[in-house]
Design an enzyme around this catalytic site. Structure first.
Site, mmCIF file in Angstrom:
data_model
loop_
_atom_site.group_PDB
_atom_site.id
_atom_site.type_symbol
_atom_site.label_atom_id
_atom_site.label_comp_id
_atom_site.label_asym_id
_atom_site.label_seq_id
_atom_site.Cartn_x
_atom_site.Cartn_y
_atom_site.Cartn_z
ATOM 1 C CE LYS A 1 -1.718 3.050 2.102
ATOM 2 N NZ LYS A 1 -1.448 4.444 1.641
ATOM 3 C CD GLU B 1 12.642 1.310 9.981
ATOM 4 O OE1 GLU B 1 13.099 2.332 10.545
ATOM 5 O OE2 GLU B 1 13.191 0.208 10.062
ATOM 6 C CB CYS C 1 12.733 9.731 9.056
ATOM 7 S SG CYS C 1 13.637 8.633 7.971
ATOM 8 C CD GLU D 1 9.444 13.269 11.861
ATOM 9 O OE1 GLU D 1 8.293 12.817 11.940
ATOM 10 O OE2 GLU D 1 10.396 12.627 11.402
#
Ligand code: NAD
Length: 471
Positions: free
Chosen positions: A169, A244, A278, A378
């Site tokens: 996906k 992750e 990231c 973040e």
């Protein structure tokens, strides 16, 4: 304009059962690039059924057969590197130097998985015990938009090396890249049903993968919030998970570095992939005693970080992937100012002349304390927080004072000292003196940066389950 209406299920392009249509928008100029038919739960179930059938045979393949599959995909995808990179530039706004690197790393993942598989003992024996590492089952692979092609390739390569069949996906913001990859998978002439791909949203196609009892494993790259939900919802069917997730990576500059070199490097590490990375080193930890010199060096070095159209070879920082992401980054810049951080460079709004796309002024805050929101959350855009420290122990404490633990960077002329510092940081990877990658080294995070590891043998093991036979 392109129209995408098909998914890839059981070795064929098939019409979508889901009828919701979305548009792919060029983030550089807001032009519509493609219309995409999104799949629904029924499309996901069809793909899972195909993967389940294919697992019966593929799970029993030898290393040699799996290597052949990986080699075929690598060969076909290698011939489409240019098309994949172009799709990433147009649809995501990636700058060519980074888009090329990401796409190459993705395609290379098939070769690296083949290499890692050769060195991996799938059978271990002692006394009268034999342990077989068995493919865990059908795997659902769910990816983020900031390097979609890389994540799809990396996860697919590891799963196929392990003997799993997959339903992918991909990010709903990455349909053009996905389309090129689908053509590669089809042209590779793979055994039917071992790789299936359904375009769709997370709360329909993604959620079906997470809840479906025929999916044994989810490998996910994305936000911590969705990662938590996958863990919670997956518990009902005892899903194995690799997550992750996000990062807020510290970059510690020790006092013996040459700041004239270390600062431009630190800015490159903070703004890589236009800050939508990231692993980006978004907390720059510097000795307080050198702050004046460091600020001047940052201001001088910022001239090299040109924002603009990714088609322009001078561009180093492209647009944010979407309007939503642009607004999110803007809100953090406002938050930083509200919280009392000093704005050294950048600030709110579009850079002059770039009002037509999702462009951000690369922003550096100084006078940041690590408890500010901009140092803890973040941001996923070109925003750097500079945080001063008095002692090396304090720098380590600040580095570890984060819910995240994905990546870190340490620079120092005294390599022994730099290594000692690196060994105290609770993250999955620390790079000493620079920015580099090793496709066989594990990638993944401590704490809220996730669960499990990808890349090389570590990535393949994440799709294996031991079975011991005792005689
Ligand atoms: P996101 O979590 O919003 O979406 C990621 C994927 O999950 C998408 O494909 C989305 O459709 C799907 N999804 C959403 N809700 C779902 C649900 N309920 N069930 C199943 N799937 C669902 O993340 P994003 O905005 O696409 O990506 C940005 C995030 O990804 C950042 O936090 C970034 O740090 C993280 N990221 C991590 C790594 C890493 O290797 N650790 C790499 C790149 C990006």
């Amino acid at each position: 304009m392109m129209t995408i209406t098909k998914h890839y299920i059981d070795g064929a392009f098939v019409e979508s059962h889901g009828r919701t249509v979305t548009e792919s928008i060029n983030p550089t100029n807001q032009h519509v690039l493609a219309s995409v038919m999104l799949g629904d739960e029924e499309d996901a179930r069809r793909a899972i059924a195909a993967a389940t059938r294919a697992f019966q045979r593929y799970s029993r393949t030898s290393k040699k057969e799996r290597s052949e599959v990986l080699r075929r995909i690598h060969e076909v995808a290698s011939a489409r590197l240019g098309d994949l990179t172009d799709a990433m530039i147009t649809e995501y706004g990636g700058v060519p130097q980074f888009a090329t690197l990401i796409v190459r790393t993705g395609v290379e993942a098939f070769r690296q998985a083949e290499k890692a598989l050769q060195g991996l003992a799938l059978e271990r024996k002692w006394d009268k015990t034999t342990v077989f590492l068995e493919p865990v089952g059908v795997a659902g692979l769910i990816t983020a938009w900031n390097a979609n092609a890389l994540f799809v390739c990396l996860k697919t390569a590891s799963a196929l090396a392990a003997g799993c069949t997959v339903v992918v996906k991909p990010s709903e913001l990455s349909c053009l890249q996905t389309q090129v990859l689908l053509e590669c998978l089809h042209d590779a002439g793979l055994p039917r049903g071992i790789v299936n791909v359904v375009n769709g949203l997370g709360d329909t196609v993604g959620a079906e993968l997470v809840r479906n009892p025929n999916v044994a494993k989810i490998s996910f790259t994305g936000s911590a919030a969705v990662g938590e939900k996958i863990m919670r919802d997956g518990a009902a069917t005892m899903k194995r998970v690799t997550l992750e997730l996000g990062g807020k990576s510290p970059n510690i500059l020790l006092d013996d570095v040459d700041f004239s070199k270390a600062i431009p490097m630190a800015l490159g590490i903070a703004f890589m992939n236009s800050g939508q990375a990231c692993a980006a080193g978004t907390r720059l930890l510097v000795p307080k005693s050198r702050l004046g010199e460091i600020k001047r060096t940052i201001v001088d070095a910022m001239g090299a970080f040109v924002v603009g159209d990714p088609a322009d070879p001078k561009t180093v920082i492209g647009p944010m992937v979407s309007k939503k992401q642009y607004e999110r980054v803007q809100s953090y810049i406002r938050k930083g100012m509200d919280e009392g951080a000093e704005l050294l460079v950048g600030g709110e709004g579009h850079p002059r002349g770039l009002e037509h796309g999702n462009f951000i002024k690369p922003t550096v805050f100084t006078g940041v304390s690590n408890d500010m929101t901009i140092a803890q959350e973040e941001i996923f855009g070109p925003v750097l927080c500079v945080i001063g420290y008095d002692t090396v122990d304090e720098a380590v404490d600040i580095a570890n004072d984060s819910r995240y633990g994905l990546h870190a960077f340490v620079s120092g002329a005294d390599i022994q000292r730099a290594r000692r510092v690196a060994s105290q940081i609770r993250v999955g990877r620390v790079v000493v003196n620079g920015m580099r990658d090793d496709p066989q080294a594990p990638w993944g995070g401590f704490k809220h940066s996730g669960v499990g590891r990808e890349y090389g043998a570590f990535g393949i093991e994440a799709f294996l389950e031991p079975r011991a036979i005792l005689e």
